[in-house]
Scaffold this active site. Structure first.
Site, mmCIF file in Angstrom:
data_model
loop_
_atom_site.group_PDB
_atom_site.id
_atom_site.type_symbol
_atom_site.label_atom_id
_atom_site.label_comp_id
_atom_site.label_asym_id
_atom_site.label_seq_id
_atom_site.Cartn_x
_atom_site.Cartn_y
_atom_site.Cartn_z
ATOM 1 N N LYS A 121 7.712 44.601 59.855
ATOM 2 C CA LYS A 121 7.252 45.813 59.165
ATOM 3 C C LYS A 121 7.853 45.779 57.753
ATOM 4 O O LYS A 121 7.389 46.426 57.034
ATOM 5 C CB LYS A 121 8.002 47.130 60.002
HETATM 6 C C1 LIG Z 1 6.165 48.215 65.274
HETATM 7 C C2 LIG Z 1 6.189 47.004 65.906
HETATM 8 C C3 LIG Z 1 5.207 46.508 66.978
HETATM 9 C C4 LIG Z 1 3.902 47.199 66.744
HETATM 10 O O1 LIG Z 1 3.265 47.093 65.705
HETATM 11 P P1 LIG Z 1 1.714 47.820 65.252
HETATM 12 O O2 LIG Z 1 1.218 47.598 64.299
HETATM 13 O O3 LIG Z 1 2.315 49.305 65.222
HETATM 14 O O4 LIG Z 1 0.760 47.639 66.691
HETATM 15 C C5 LIG Z 1 5.545 45.390 67.607
HETATM 16 N N1 LIG Z 1 6.666 44.897 67.538
HETATM 17 C C6 LIG Z 1 7.505 45.352 66.950
HETATM 18 C C7 LIG Z 1 9.152 44.597 66.978
HETATM 19 C C8 LIG Z 1 7.537 46.534 65.955
HETATM 20 O O5 LIG Z 1 8.509 46.943 65.118
#
Ligand SMILES: *Cc1c(COP(=O)(O)O)cnc(C)c1O
Length: 435
Positions: free
Chosen positions: A107
């Protein structure tokens, strides 16, 4: 480039409006009106380009009409001031390590890019300062807070439920200082979210302050996630095999960005969405019916989503065709026992440490790769973010990267508030300008 709403009940907007507003007026998600194929020359020579150069080419396809090239280049370079290594785990399975940014999760890419783009637009609009409000149950708060840290003209307020996030997560947004304030709410996550929603609906607040959200559905967070699929391809081009990309999925932003990359000509043959027990999307692939349901708690908690918001974007990308979706996308779902088993065996056999989310991705590739295919999965977070769980699973202690240790040593500073809108509003009105 213009952006349309997936609900199709409002007219197109500019990039600036899409970024500043986040969500369309009809509550739909914004999508780029045109998705252009990248030139053949780009793919012919892509292996010679660095991550940052590749990202700049892709960013230009999205944002080139709307931003000066030098500004866009510095947004890309500032965002990607860390590497995204592609690490070989087995003969045919690679890990795309997206966890080398400040908060050790993927993210960071979207949050850092969005912070820079939003900062650019508010300076351009001559606004005195903007207040970003985020409610978090853990991970989003840290990525957003770190992404916006030090960005001029923006003040971030992170609301989180007191005592209900892990210490590692809490340290990542309560120790930053500067333009980031953490509000420790005496309530649960839903209370935090309700406070933020009420703030956006309060006329007096909106008259006196510029409020915005840093929601994950914002196009400035969503689109940059396409960058690293091209980068993975560049690093694997030599393998000269059919490529499969596997994405541990929750809200499906990451997967959708990968599918967008495919529409731009990226030669990835097949995508696999890996779920935990929250397998609404997997059930959709199997049955053609989309039936959201409340999420359940799992080891891979960032994927505990019962009604993934980006499903609307996938439908938009494939003109609502179930047949077209299942041609490009496969699925898998694993329970906690299977996730733990995968972490243990991959550690025992290959000395590669998976986190619970990446474990779903690895397993889905292991079980579905066909002869002649090579796969990479998105390693979405560093295993040390789940230190206790992972140590219990492998029965050994694990190394914690210095960046994470630094967070752990930082001094926690919060503003405690009750779950009362009147208190929150007072706090916002009194929060001193843009210190
Ligand atoms: C947010 C997150 C996900 C999911 O990602 P999306 O784009 O919402 O499908 C998977 N793994 C981790 C560690 C995350 O922080």
């Amino acid at each position: 480039m213009n952006y349309y709403s997936t609900n199709c009940r409002t007219s197109d907007v500019t990039l600036e409006e899409a970024v500043v507003k986040g969500l369309a007026a009809d509550k739909g998600l914004f999508m780029p009106r045109a998705i252009s194929l990248l030139p053949a020359k780009f793919f012919r020579e892509i292996e010679k380009l660095s991550l940052q150069e590749i990202a700049f080419e892709v960013a230009t396809a999205f944002f080139g009409e709307d931003l000066p090239s030098d500004i866009l280049r510095s947004m890309v370079d500032d965002t990607l001031n860390f590497d995204i290594p592609l690490v070989k785990v087995t003969d045919r399975i690679y890990s795309l390590e997206l966890f080398h940014g400040p908060t050790l999760a993927f993210k960071d890419v979207g949050a850092r890019f969005m912070a820079r783009m939003l900062g650019y637009f508010i300076r351009k609009e001559g606004k005195q300062g903007v207040h970003v409000l985020v409610a978090t149950s853990g991970d989003t708060g840290s990525a957003v807070a770190n992404g916006f840290l030090g960005v001029e003209g923006i003040r971030v307020h992170v609301l989180y439920p007191k005592g209900k996030v892990s210490r590692i997560q809490e340290q990542q947004f309560t120790t930053l200082g500067g333009n980031v304030t953490a509000l420790e709410v005496d309530g649960c996550f839903d209370d935090c979210q309700a406070l933020v929603k009420s703030a956006f609906m309060d006329d007096e607040l909106n008259d006196r302050l510029d409020l915005t959200s840093a929601n994950s559905i914002n196009v400035a967070r969503f689109l940059p996630q396409a960058f690293y699929y091209f980068h993975a391809y560049a690093r694997l081009k030599e393998a000269d095999a059919r490529l499969v990309a596997c994405v541990p999925s929750g809200n499906f932003g990451n997967l959708t960005a990968g599918l967008l990359a495919k529409k731009m000509g990226l030669p990835v043959d097949k995508y696999i969405a890996a779920n935990n027990r929250n397998d609404v999307f997997y059930q959709y692939l199997k049955t053609g019916r989309y039936s959201p349901r409340p999420s359940v708690a799992t080891l891979a908690n960032a994927m505990d989503v019962g009604d993934p918001s980006n499903f609307a974007r996938i439908l938009a990308l494939y003109a609502n065709s179930y047949e077209a979706i299942v041609t490009d996308v496969g699925g898998a779902a694993y329970d906690d026992a299977q996730i733990a088993e995968e972490i243990r065996t991959v550690w025992d056999r290959h000395r590669y440490l998976l986190d619970p989310h990446g474990a779903c991705g690895f397993r889905a590739l292991r079980e579905s790769l066909m002869p002649g295919e090579v796969g990479f999965f998105l390693a979405t977070a560093h295993p040390a973010k789940f230190q206790e769980k992972v140590e219990r699973i492998i029965g050994d202690s694990i190394a914690v990267p210095p960046r994470l240790q630094r967070f752990m040593q930082g001094k926690k500073r919060t503003v405690p508030i009750r779950k009362s809108f009147a208190d929150f509003k007072d706090y916002l009105l009194n929060s001193s300008g843009l210190g």
